[in-house]
Design a protein around this motif. Structure first.
Motif, PDB file in Angstrom:
ATOM      1  N   GLY A  74      18.266 -34.135  66.205  1.00 18.40           N
ATOM      2  CA  GLY A  74      19.411 -34.918  65.766  1.00 18.40           C
ATOM      3  C   GLY A  74      19.889 -34.513  64.380  1.00 18.40           C
ATOM      4  O   GLY A  74      19.228 -33.760  63.668  1.00 18.40           O
ATOM      5  N   PRO A  75      21.054 -35.015  63.986  1.00 18.51           N
ATOM      6  CA  PRO A  75      21.694 -34.595  62.740  1.00 18.51           C
ATOM      7  C   PRO A  75      20.961 -35.054  61.467  1.00 18.51           C
ATOM      8  O   PRO A  75      21.194 -34.529  60.395  1.00 18.51           O
ATOM      9  CB  PRO A  75      23.087 -35.205  62.822  1.00 18.51           C
ATOM     10  CG  PRO A  75      22.934 -36.365  63.734  1.00 18.51           C
ATOM     11  CD  PRO A  75      21.866 -35.978  64.722  1.00 18.51           C
ATOM     12  N   GLU A  76      20.074 -36.009  61.567  1.00 17.73           N
ATOM     13  CA  GLU A  76      19.378 -36.531  60.381  1.00 17.73           C
ATOM     14  C   GLU A  76      18.036 -35.852  60.143  1.00 17.73           C
ATOM     15  O   GLU A  76      17.241 -36.302  59.330  1.00 17.73           O
ATOM     16  CB  GLU A  76      19.172 -38.048  60.532  1.00 17.73           C
ATOM     17  CG  GLU A  76      20.452 -38.842  60.668  1.00 17.73           C
ATOM     18  CD  GLU A  76      21.363 -38.682  59.462  1.00 17.73           C
ATOM     19  OE1 GLU A  76      20.866 -38.703  58.324  1.00 17.73           O
ATOM     20  OE2 GLU A  76      22.575 -38.511  59.673  1.00 17.73           O
ATOM     21  N   VAL A  77      17.768 -34.748  60.850  1.00 12.68           N
ATOM     22  CA  VAL A  77      16.487 -34.058  60.711  1.00 12.68           C
ATOM     23  C   VAL A  77      16.345 -33.469  59.309  1.00 12.68           C
ATOM     24  O   VAL A  77      17.315 -33.015  58.712  1.00 12.68           O
ATOM     25  CB  VAL A  77      16.309 -32.962  61.788  1.00 12.68           C
ATOM     26  CG1 VAL A  77      17.281 -31.821  61.584  1.00 12.68           C
ATOM     27  CG2 VAL A  77      14.887 -32.432  61.797  1.00 12.68           C
ATOM     28  N   VAL A  78      15.129 -33.557  58.766  1.00 11.06           N
ATOM     29  CA  VAL A  78      14.814 -32.982  57.465  1.00 11.06           C
ATOM     30  C   VAL A  78      13.712 -31.962  57.688  1.00 11.06           C
ATOM     31  O   VAL A  78      12.728 -32.234  58.359  1.00 11.06           O
ATOM     32  CB  VAL A  78      14.331 -34.062  56.473  1.00 11.06           C
ATOM     33  CG1 VAL A  78      13.897 -33.438  55.154  1.00 11.06           C
ATOM     34  CG2 VAL A  78      15.409 -35.100  56.255  1.00 11.06           C
ATOM     35  N   LYS A  79      13.904 -30.794  57.130  1.00  9.39           N
ATOM     36  CA  LYS A  79      12.936 -29.716  57.321  1.00  9.39           C
ATOM     37  C   LYS A  79      12.316 -29.355  55.982  1.00  9.39           C
ATOM     38  O   LYS A  79      13.019 -29.196  54.992  1.00  9.39           O
ATOM     39  CB  LYS A  79      13.640 -28.507  57.931  1.00  9.39           C
ATOM     40  CG  LYS A  79      12.715 -27.414  58.376  1.00  9.39           C
ATOM     41  CD  LYS A  79      13.494 -26.349  59.133  1.00  9.39           C
ATOM     42  CE  LYS A  79      12.591 -25.261  59.636  1.00  9.39           C
ATOM     43  NZ  LYS A  79      13.337 -24.259  60.404  1.00  9.39           N
ATOM     44  N   GLY A  80      10.991 -29.262  55.950  1.00 10.32           N
ATOM     45  CA  GLY A  80      10.291 -28.921  54.720  1.00 10.32           C
ATOM     46  C   GLY A  80       9.533 -27.613  54.866  1.00 10.32           C
ATOM     47  O   GLY A  80       9.186 -27.193  55.968  1.00 10.32           O
ATOM     48  N   LEU A  81       9.291 -26.985  53.737  1.00 11.77           N
ATOM     49  CA  LEU A  81       8.538 -25.745  53.686  1.00 11.77           C
ATOM     50  C   LEU A  81       7.493 -25.911  52.587  1.00 11.77           C
ATOM     51  O   LEU A  81       7.823 -26.313  51.474  1.00 11.77           O
ATOM     52  CB  LEU A  81       9.480 -24.588  53.368  1.00 11.77           C
ATOM     53  CG  LEU A  81       8.913 -23.192  53.303  1.00 11.77           C
ATOM     54  CD1 LEU A  81       8.358 -22.785  54.677  1.00 11.77           C
ATOM     55  CD2 LEU A  81       9.988 -22.209  52.887  1.00 11.77           C
ATOM     56  N   THR A  82       6.230 -25.629  52.914  1.00  3.76           N
ATOM     57  CA  THR A  82       5.148 -25.779  51.948  1.00  3.76           C
ATOM     58  C   THR A  82       4.597 -24.409  51.572  1.00  3.76           C
ATOM     59  O   THR A  82       4.387 -23.562  52.435  1.00  3.76           O
ATOM     60  CB  THR A  82       4.027 -26.664  52.526  1.00  3.76           C
ATOM     61  OG1 THR A  82       4.568 -27.951  52.824  1.00  3.76           O
ATOM     62  CG2 THR A  82       2.879 -26.825  51.543  1.00  3.76           C
ATOM     63  N   GLY A  83       4.384 -24.213  50.285  1.00  7.89           N
ATOM     64  CA  GLY A  83       3.839 -22.955  49.786  1.00  7.89           C
ATOM     65  C   GLY A  83       3.007 -23.181  48.542  1.00  7.89           C
ATOM     66  O   GLY A  83       2.831 -24.307  48.088  1.00  7.89           O
ATOM     67  N   SER A  84       2.522 -22.114  47.975  1.00  6.42           N
ATOM     68  CA  SER A  84       1.623 -22.186  46.824  1.00  6.42           C
ATOM     69  C   SER A  84       2.380 -22.144  45.502  1.00  6.42           C
ATOM     70  O   SER A  84       3.420 -21.513  45.382  1.00  6.42           O
ATOM     71  CB  SER A  84       0.644 -21.016  46.865  1.00  6.42           C
ATOM     72  OG  SER A  84      -0.154 -21.092  48.024  1.00  6.42           O
ATOM     73  N   ASP A  85       1.814 -22.818  44.510  1.00  7.93           N
ATOM     74  CA  ASP A  85       2.331 -22.819  43.148  1.00  7.93           C
ATOM     75  C   ASP A  85       1.300 -22.115  42.268  1.00  7.93           C
ATOM     76  O   ASP A  85       0.528 -22.750  41.560  1.00  7.93           O
ATOM     77  CB  ASP A  85       2.565 -24.252  42.674  1.00  7.93           C
ATOM     78  CG  ASP A  85       3.055 -24.332  41.248  1.00  7.93           C
ATOM     79  OD1 ASP A  85       3.527 -23.310  40.719  1.00  7.93           O
ATOM     80  OD2 ASP A  85       2.965 -25.424  40.652  1.00  7.93           O
TER      81      ASP A  85
END
Length: 113
Positions: A74-85
């Motif tokens: 749906g249009p309200e989807v939120v996508k995240g990406l996790t990586g190292s700092d």
């Protein structure tokens, strides 16, 4: 002033103060030498750069959703990406940056001996 407005003003003021504190801390940490954040004992406990990256703090960022994600969720989807700092500045680092941080620490601690 009614209690709700007063409560909202206090919440806003507290949030603003916290945000300023976090930004100040981030700028202070970013300006410090990375070896002040990662001790020689901690650094030498890593077997290689891959282990160093694996044990670095993780950061998650929001990225634009792909059309297939929108179609499925749906249009309200939120996508995240996790990586190292790796450099501990609060931002996600790419592999090149992590390698550079590792190399800098390796030089500092290996030349010290």
């Amino acid at each position: 002033m009614n209690k709700t407005k007063m409560k909202n003003k206090m919440l806003f003021s507290t949030s603003l103060a916290l945000l300023i504190l976090l930004l100040t801390m981030n700028n202070t940490l970013a300006s410090n030498d990375i070896s002040q954040l990662i001790s020689e004992a901690e650094f030498t406990s890593y077997k290689n750069v891959a282990e160093f990256i694996d044990h670095s703090p993780k950061v998650t960022i929001i990225v634009p959703a792909e059309q297939s994600d929108v179609a499925e969720f749906g249009p309200e989807v939120v996508k995240g990406l996790t990586g190292s700092d790796c450099d501990r500045d609060g931002k996600m680092d790419d592999n090149q940056t992590c390698n550079a941080v590792y190399y800098k620490l390796w030089l500092k601690y290996s030349l010290k001996k």
